[in-house]
Design a protein around this motif. Structure first.
Motif, PDB file in Angstrom:
ATOM      1  N   ASP A  92      39.152  35.252  45.056  1.00 53.22           N
ATOM      2  CA  ASP A  92      38.976  34.556  43.788  1.00 53.22           C
ATOM      3  C   ASP A  92      38.421  33.159  44.018  1.00 53.22           C
ATOM      4  O   ASP A  92      38.537  32.593  45.104  1.00 53.22           O
ATOM      5  CB  ASP A  92      40.316  34.469  43.050  1.00 53.22           C
ATOM      6  CG  ASP A  92      40.736  35.807  42.474  1.00 53.22           C
ATOM      7  OD1 ASP A  92      39.863  36.684  42.340  1.00 53.22           O
ATOM      8  OD2 ASP A  92      41.927  35.977  42.170  1.00 53.22           O
TER       9      ASP A  92
ATOM     10  N   TYR B 239      34.279  38.494  38.476  1.00 47.30           N
ATOM     11  CA  TYR B 239      35.529  37.772  38.248  1.00 47.30           C
ATOM     12  C   TYR B 239      35.864  37.696  36.762  1.00 47.30           C
ATOM     13  O   TYR B 239      36.990  37.993  36.345  1.00 47.30           O
ATOM     14  CB  TYR B 239      35.443  36.366  38.838  1.00 47.30           C
ATOM     15  CG  TYR B 239      36.657  35.515  38.513  1.00 47.30           C
ATOM     16  CD1 TYR B 239      37.844  35.686  39.218  1.00 47.30           C
ATOM     17  CD2 TYR B 239      36.621  34.570  37.493  1.00 47.30           C
ATOM     18  CE1 TYR B 239      38.969  34.938  38.909  1.00 47.30           C
ATOM     19  CE2 TYR B 239      37.743  33.808  37.184  1.00 47.30           C
ATOM     20  CZ  TYR B 239      38.911  33.992  37.897  1.00 47.30           C
ATOM     21  OH  TYR B 239      40.021  33.253  37.578  1.00 47.30           O
ATOM     22  N   CYS B 240      34.889  37.295  35.939  1.00 48.55           N
ATOM     23  CA  CYS B 240      35.155  37.121  34.505  1.00 48.55           C
ATOM     24  C   CYS B 240      35.454  38.458  33.831  1.00 48.55           C
ATOM     25  O   CYS B 240      36.290  38.535  32.928  1.00 48.55           O
ATOM     26  CB  CYS B 240      33.976  36.422  33.841  1.00 48.55           C
ATOM     27  SG  CYS B 240      33.629  34.788  34.531  1.00 48.55           S
TER      28      CYS B 240
ATOM     29  N   GLU C 110      39.008  39.429  34.719  1.00 52.12           N
ATOM     30  CA  GLU C 110      39.968  38.584  34.008  1.00 52.12           C
ATOM     31  C   GLU C 110      39.857  38.710  32.489  1.00 52.12           C
ATOM     32  O   GLU C 110      40.561  38.032  31.756  1.00 52.12           O
ATOM     33  CB  GLU C 110      39.769  37.122  34.412  1.00 52.12           C
ATOM     34  CG  GLU C 110      40.025  36.851  35.890  1.00 52.12           C
ATOM     35  CD  GLU C 110      41.466  37.097  36.285  1.00 52.12           C
ATOM     36  OE1 GLU C 110      42.372  36.763  35.484  1.00 52.12           O
ATOM     37  OE2 GLU C 110      41.693  37.635  37.397  1.00 52.12           O
TER      38      GLU C 110
END
Length: 244
Positions: free
Chosen positions: A53, A139-140, A143
């Motif tokens: 991350d 990543y986005c 999440e």
């Protein structure tokens, strides 16, 4: 009979067009392949990945360098010279590196042709803005953060584009890094007069959390010692490469 004749004619036309686009396999192309082979011999890549991350959003400079190093392409905005939109901002997508997998510099490098919109704009006015985002990793998505959400970090660099002079150590380093990350470049048409360019950064703005943009001193950004280990891990996992 007429239908058959038309189909054959169309097939020949497609083959003729493809033949014009694809360059002959000449010595220049062989040289490009050698360049690619010298840069870890990576032949394919995937659009989304996740190895480690990003840093905490309060660590502004590490975050900026992380985003720059862990993205494969950028949106680059220039001032257009196209007659219908002369003087308007014009945005394009460009493949990008900031160094090799193991040696991040923070400086965006590009492989450009004078035939491209962006290069033509820059030949008249070399000021540009470059944007990269965590949305370019997964990543986005993981999440469940929208690309416009300020927690999906975006980094905006503004400055002047410069050609990197051939034969210099910087040119050798930058071209090898570009071909390492973007192996398809070895097969680009050889008659397009490709060159390596970089952004000489004047301002760095970043949005990585609520509360508005953060402005990062260029000197501190470039001085930060970022090793790029995430990219090495990424390629090791995807392609089974191992550093000695």
């Amino acid at each position: 009979m007429k239908v058959t004749t038309i189909c054959i004619a169309l097939c020949l036309m497609v083959l003729h067009i493809e033949g014009k686009w694809r360059p002959e396999y000449n010595e220049d192309k062989i040289g490009n392949r050698r360049y690619r082979d010298a840069a870890n011999e990576i032949s394919t890549r995937r659009p989304h990945y996740r190895v480690g991350d990003p840093p905490d959003h309060n660590k502004v400079i590490p975050m900026a360098r992380y985003v720059m190093h862990n993205t494969d392409w950028a949106s680059i905005a220039t001032i257009s010279i196209l007659p219908a939109i002369q003087g308007f901002p014009f945005s394009n997508i460009k493949s990008i590196v900031d160094g090799s997998l193991a040696n991040s510099t923070g400086v965006p490098y590009f492989y450009m042709s004078p035939l491209d919109f962006t290069s033509q704009d820059l030949s008249r006015n070399n000021r540009a803005s470059v944007l990269v985002s965590l949305e370019q990793t997964d990543y986005c998505i993981k999440e469940k953060i929208d690309a416009e959400d300020p927690r999906c970090t975006r980094l905006m660099l503004t400055g002047k584009m410069k050609k990197v002079r051939e034969g210099t150590p910087e040119y050798t380093f930058a071209k090898a890094a570009l071909f390492e990350r973007h192996p398809a470049m070895a097969d680009f048409p050889t008659d397009h007069n490709w060159f390596v360019a970089k952004l000489k950064i004047a301002q760095i703005a970043m949005i990585d959390w609520f509360g508005g943009a953060k402005y990062i001193p260029v000197k501190d950004y470039l001085a930060y010692n970022y090793t790029g280990t995430e990219m090495i891990q990424r390629y090791n996992e995807l392609y089974g490469k191992h550093e000695s």
